[in-house]
Design an enzyme around this catalytic site. Sequence first.
Site, PDB file in Angstrom:
ATOM      1  N   HIS A 177      -0.189   0.331  -7.631  1.00  0.00           N
ATOM      2  CA  HIS A 177       0.231   0.771  -6.296  1.00  0.00           C
ATOM      3  C   HIS A 177       1.734   0.550  -6.210  1.00  0.00           C
ATOM      4  O   HIS A 177       2.205  -0.582  -6.237  1.00  0.00           O
ATOM      5  CB  HIS A 177      -0.517  -0.062  -5.240  1.00  0.00           C
ATOM      6  CG  HIS A 177      -0.580   0.569  -3.895  1.00  0.00           C
ATOM      7  ND1 HIS A 177      -1.394   1.647  -3.613  1.00  0.00           N
ATOM      8  CD2 HIS A 177       0.061   0.277  -2.743  1.00  0.00           C
ATOM      9  CE1 HIS A 177      -1.236   1.991  -2.343  1.00  0.00           C
ATOM     10  NE2 HIS A 177      -0.367   1.184  -1.794  1.00  0.00           N
ATOM     11  N   LYS A 185      -0.936   8.881   3.250  1.00  0.00           N
ATOM     12  CA  LYS A 185       0.412   8.322   3.372  1.00  0.00           C
ATOM     13  C   LYS A 185       0.992   8.266   1.965  1.00  0.00           C
ATOM     14  O   LYS A 185       0.403   7.649   1.070  1.00  0.00           O
ATOM     15  CB  LYS A 185       0.299   6.927   3.984  1.00  0.00           C
ATOM     16  CG  LYS A 185       1.527   6.055   3.899  1.00  0.00           C
ATOM     17  CD  LYS A 185       1.455   4.989   4.999  1.00  0.00           C
ATOM     18  CE  LYS A 185       1.936   3.644   4.539  1.00  0.00           C
ATOM     19  NZ  LYS A 185       1.938   2.644   5.642  1.00  0.00           N
ATOM     20  N   ASP A 234       6.070   6.909   3.731  1.00  0.00           N
ATOM     21  CA  ASP A 234       6.624   5.573   3.991  1.00  0.00           C
ATOM     22  C   ASP A 234       7.665   5.277   2.920  1.00  0.00           C
ATOM     23  O   ASP A 234       7.330   5.177   1.736  1.00  0.00           O
ATOM     24  CB  ASP A 234       5.505   4.523   3.953  1.00  0.00           C
ATOM     25  CG  ASP A 234       5.981   3.130   4.366  1.00  0.00           C
ATOM     26  OD1 ASP A 234       7.195   2.959   4.603  1.00  0.00           O
ATOM     27  OD2 ASP A 234       5.128   2.218   4.449  1.00  0.00           O
ATOM     28  N   GLU A 254       7.825   6.792   8.021  1.00  0.00           N
ATOM     29  CA  GLU A 254       7.780   5.345   8.280  1.00  0.00           C
ATOM     30  C   GLU A 254       8.961   4.644   7.615  1.00  0.00           C
ATOM     31  O   GLU A 254       9.215   4.840   6.421  1.00  0.00           O
ATOM     32  CB  GLU A 254       6.455   4.800   7.738  1.00  0.00           C
ATOM     33  CG  GLU A 254       6.257   3.309   7.931  1.00  0.00           C
ATOM     34  CD  GLU A 254       4.849   2.859   7.512  1.00  0.00           C
ATOM     35  OE1 GLU A 254       3.964   3.723   7.329  1.00  0.00           O
ATOM     36  OE2 GLU A 254       4.650   1.653   7.355  1.00  0.00           O
ATOM     37  N   ASP A 286       8.224  -0.086  10.875  1.00  0.00           N
ATOM     38  CA  ASP A 286       7.334  -1.054  10.230  1.00  0.00           C
ATOM     39  C   ASP A 286       8.082  -2.370  10.016  1.00  0.00           C
ATOM     40  O   ASP A 286       8.015  -3.255  10.869  1.00  0.00           O
ATOM     41  CB  ASP A 286       6.777  -0.491   8.909  1.00  0.00           C
ATOM     42  CG  ASP A 286       5.697  -1.378   8.303  1.00  0.00           C
ATOM     43  OD1 ASP A 286       5.253  -2.322   8.988  1.00  0.00           O
ATOM     44  OD2 ASP A 286       5.288  -1.159   7.137  1.00  0.00           O
ATOM     45  N   LYS A 296       0.660  -5.037  12.501  1.00  0.00           N
ATOM     46  CA  LYS A 296       0.057  -5.794  11.396  1.00  0.00           C
ATOM     47  C   LYS A 296      -0.004  -7.268  11.754  1.00  0.00           C
ATOM     48  O   LYS A 296       1.000  -7.845  12.185  1.00  0.00           O
ATOM     49  CB  LYS A 296       0.896  -5.656  10.115  1.00  0.00           C
ATOM     50  CG  LYS A 296       1.043  -4.242   9.612  1.00  0.00           C
ATOM     51  CD  LYS A 296       1.867  -4.153   8.344  1.00  0.00           C
ATOM     52  CE  LYS A 296       1.995  -2.677   7.963  1.00  0.00           C
ATOM     53  NZ  LYS A 296       2.825  -2.438   6.784  1.00  0.00           N
ATOM     54  N   GLU A 305      -4.807   2.420   8.880  1.00  0.00           N
ATOM     55  CA  GLU A 305      -4.707   2.579   7.419  1.00  0.00           C
ATOM     56  C   GLU A 305      -5.468   1.474   6.691  1.00  0.00           C
ATOM     57  O   GLU A 305      -5.062   1.091   5.596  1.00  0.00           O
ATOM     58  CB  GLU A 305      -3.231   2.611   6.992  1.00  0.00           C
ATOM     59  CG  GLU A 305      -2.463   1.345   7.319  1.00  0.00           C
ATOM     60  CD  GLU A 305      -1.005   1.357   6.866  1.00  0.00           C
ATOM     61  OE1 GLU A 305      -0.450   2.430   6.594  1.00  0.00           O
ATOM     62  OE2 GLU A 305      -0.425   0.258   6.775  1.00  0.00           O
TER      63      GLU A 305
HETATM   64  C1  MUC Z   1       3.541  -0.783   4.263  1.00  0.00           C
HETATM   65  O1  MUC Z   1       4.747  -0.890   4.146  1.00  0.00           O
HETATM   66  O2  MUC Z   1       3.118  -0.016   5.118  1.00  0.00           O
HETATM   67  C2  MUC Z   1       0.517  -0.385   3.675  1.00  0.00           C
HETATM   68  C3  MUC Z   1      -0.117   0.539   2.964  1.00  0.00           C
HETATM   69  C4  MUC Z   1       0.479   0.582   1.728  1.00  0.00           C
HETATM   70  O3  MUC Z   1       0.187   1.314   0.810  1.00  0.00           O
HETATM   71  O4  MUC Z   1       1.491  -0.314   1.669  1.00  0.00           O
HETATM   72  C5  MUC Z   1       1.441  -1.071   2.842  1.00  0.00           C
HETATM   73  C6  MUC Z   1       2.667  -1.656   3.403  1.00  0.00           C
HETATM   74 MG    MG Z   2       5.164   0.474   5.790  1.00  0.00          MG
END
Ligand code: MUC
Ligand code: MG
Length: 375
Positions: free
Chosen positions: A24, A169, A200, A226, A251, A275, A329
Amino acid sequence: DLARDLAVAEIRSTIVDVPTRRRHKLSSLSVTAQSYVVVELRLANGAEGIGEAATLGGPRWSEESVESIKAAIDRYLAPALIGQPADRFEAAGARMDAAAKRNTAAKSAIETALYDAVGRTLGVPAALLLGGVVRDRFPVLWTLASGDPGQEIEEAEGKLAARLHRTFKVKIGAQDPAADLARLRRLAGALGDRADLIVDANQAWDETTAVRCLPVLGDLGVRLVEQPLPAWNVAGMARLKARTDVPLMADECVFSAHDMLAVAQAAAADVVSLKLVKHGGLLNTRKVAAVAEAAGIGLYGGCLLESSIGAAAHLQAFATLRELGWGCEHFGPQILTDDLAVEPLRFQDFEVLLPAGPGIGVTLDRDKLRRYARG
Ligand code: MUC
Ligand code: MG
């Protein structure tokens, strides 16, 4: 008496590492295992509560790492709560704030365990203790973050076919903007009107790059952008928002309710990602949400790739919000090779379901905790 029964008797913390199904990749970090601190809290009445603090890539997504979280809990936060009544959530938060500045993920895991233990004692879900349930299912997106568009299209097709996710996303910023835009063009072309895309950048872009790229993202149909800029550049986010049609989501620039107020006053975001690890627990998440609501800023249920334990805690808080217009998410349980809960969260028809049952609604699998415990 009840107050005596509800005294916090013991708080244990355990670091776990759970492998992910694939790498990831975010702008500045990449993971093949998710690291959490699991908190087990016992009351004088024998009831047990659990909580989870998630991190991403050590102290790189935010300043907390599992090592620092465990140290903060064991040395400072747990001693501040031992013997205290577990049902005085706000007072417990004040005690933790007095014992340690920030350390929001650590505080959030403990507060989750308080809600879980008290909820189990009273036989009610945590959401009831936070205002009651408004919704018990949440639209849930999936994150594409291998960086390989061929793999990402195949992964998205699988999620669509299984009716698990239809919003995706895309994590950008690990490569140069031209490569990301080409990747997004491929994804948008392949998925067409069968899926919605958001992106993001995890703070990767500077303002000039964002000014150049946002119109292209808009033309590609990207619904939400994002954290394109560094967390400190709230003024830059405000300038971007003033000149673009694509909604912007805050975020990493919104941890506290004070941060939320500053972003609202600067008109620097259209949406905020909520979060537990950022806000320091369920109560504070509702406070940040209240500031956003007062400013007309939309709410989105963010994650940090939690297992079903951390995800369930988020859903308990999200369940109580009047509007959660941008969905959530909490796909985390699906990207792990294994879960930490006895009964993982359920996903169906592009939604994740609020687990029924007292406390946070899921139970820790202690065999799994032992299996994935570090060292
Ligand atoms: C983030 O920055 O949003 C949330 C989903 C993902 O893939 O990374 C996170 C952190
Ligand atoms: Mg983020």
